[in-house]
Design a protein around this motif. Structure first.
Motif, PDB file in Angstrom:
ATOM      1  N   ALA A  26      -6.739   8.530  -4.246  1.00  0.00           N
ATOM      2  CA  ALA A  26      -7.069   8.121  -2.798  1.00  0.00           C
ATOM      3  C   ALA A  26      -6.567   7.168  -1.620  1.00  0.00           C
ATOM      4  O   ALA A  26      -6.956   7.515  -0.744  1.00  0.00           O
ATOM      5  CB  ALA A  26      -8.576   7.113  -3.819  1.00  0.00           C
ATOM      6  N   GLU A  27      -5.726   6.356  -2.732  1.00  0.00           N
ATOM      7  CA  GLU A  27      -4.916   4.970  -1.585  1.00  0.00           C
ATOM      8  C   GLU A  27      -3.934   5.357  -0.977  1.00  0.00           C
ATOM      9  O   GLU A  27      -2.838   5.208  -0.094  1.00  0.00           O
ATOM     10  CB  GLU A  27      -4.659   4.472  -2.669  1.00  0.00           C
ATOM     11  CG  GLU A  27      -3.651   2.778  -2.551  1.00  0.00           C
ATOM     12  CD  GLU A  27      -2.843   2.138  -3.046  1.00  0.00           C
ATOM     13  OE1 GLU A  27      -2.596   0.920  -2.258  1.00  0.00           O
ATOM     14  OE2 GLU A  27      -3.321   2.099  -4.335  1.00  0.00           O
ATOM     15  N   LEU A  28      -3.297   7.253  -2.049  1.00  0.00           N
ATOM     16  CA  LEU A  28      -1.914   7.907  -1.817  1.00  0.00           C
ATOM     17  C   LEU A  28      -2.791   8.374  -0.384  1.00  0.00           C
ATOM     18  O   LEU A  28      -1.205   8.226   0.909  1.00  0.00           O
ATOM     19  CB  LEU A  28      -1.305   8.506  -2.491  1.00  0.00           C
ATOM     20  CG  LEU A  28      -0.836   7.427  -3.545  1.00  0.00           C
ATOM     21  CD1 LEU A  28      -0.227   8.729  -5.469  1.00  0.00           C
ATOM     22  CD2 LEU A  28       0.787   6.718  -3.434  1.00  0.00           C
ATOM     23  N   LEU A  29      -3.955   9.419  -0.444  1.00  0.00           N
ATOM     24  CA  LEU A  29      -4.133   9.619   0.718  1.00  0.00           C
ATOM     25  C   LEU A  29      -4.224   9.112   1.963  1.00  0.00           C
ATOM     26  O   LEU A  29      -3.652   9.461   2.695  1.00  0.00           O
ATOM     27  CB  LEU A  29      -5.354  10.464   0.536  1.00  0.00           C
ATOM     28  CG  LEU A  29      -5.966  11.548   1.477  1.00  0.00           C
ATOM     29  CD1 LEU A  29      -4.840  12.899   1.844  1.00  0.00           C
ATOM     30  CD2 LEU A  29      -6.498  12.065   0.862  1.00  0.00           C
ATOM     31  N   ARG A  30      -4.799   8.273   1.792  1.00  0.00           N
ATOM     32  CA  ARG A  30      -4.483   7.190   2.845  1.00  0.00           C
ATOM     33  C   ARG A  30      -2.971   6.973   3.681  1.00  0.00           C
ATOM     34  O   ARG A  30      -3.461   6.652   4.578  1.00  0.00           O
ATOM     35  CB  ARG A  30      -5.402   5.808   2.694  1.00  0.00           C
ATOM     36  CG  ARG A  30      -6.703   6.382   2.841  1.00  0.00           C
ATOM     37  CD  ARG A  30      -7.906   4.517   2.094  1.00  0.00           C
ATOM     38  NE  ARG A  30      -6.928   3.590   1.762  1.00  0.00           N
ATOM     39  CZ  ARG A  30      -7.976   3.605  -0.295  1.00  0.00           C
ATOM     40  NH1 ARG A  30      -9.103   4.663   0.054  1.00  0.00           N
ATOM     41  NH2 ARG A  30      -7.037   3.209  -1.047  1.00  0.00           N
ATOM     42  N   GLU A  31      -2.547   6.360   2.249  1.00  0.00           N
ATOM     43  CA  GLU A  31      -0.903   5.630   3.381  1.00  0.00           C
ATOM     44  C   GLU A  31      -0.226   7.473   3.956  1.00  0.00           C
ATOM     45  O   GLU A  31       0.498   6.894   4.529  1.00  0.00           O
ATOM     46  CB  GLU A  31      -0.537   5.024   1.374  1.00  0.00           C
ATOM     47  CG  GLU A  31      -1.266   3.634   1.034  1.00  0.00           C
ATOM     48  CD  GLU A  31      -0.428   3.237   2.137  1.00  0.00           C
ATOM     49  OE1 GLU A  31       0.854   2.976   2.847  1.00  0.00           O
ATOM     50  OE2 GLU A  31      -0.919   2.248   2.895  1.00  0.00           O
TER      51      GLU A  31
END
Length: 65
Positions: A26-31
């Motif tokens: 999820a964090e990587l998707l945002r980044e």
């Protein structure tokens, strides 16, 4: 061919990398802003067992190549 360096530990390194990737998708998707990039661990991790890691060193023929 000049030299082949078998790298048996490299696949274990990639497995660890992608296993760490998964809980942070999820964090990587945002980044990254890219669904494909965020799901890469799910796509690549199952394929690692069929891969062989090698480093190959080639020497260019001397004289006109």
């Amino acid at each position: 061919m000049e030299y082949i360096d078998e790298r048996p530990d490299e696949l274990a390194m990639w497995r660890r990398f992608y296993r760490l990737w998964q809980p942070h998708e999820a964090e990587l998707l945002r980044e990254l802003g890219d669904d494909q990039a965020a799901r890469e661990a799910v796509l690549v991790l199952p394929r690692l067992a069929a891969r062989e890691a090698l480093a190959v060193t080639l020497r260019r023929p001397s004289g006109g190549g």
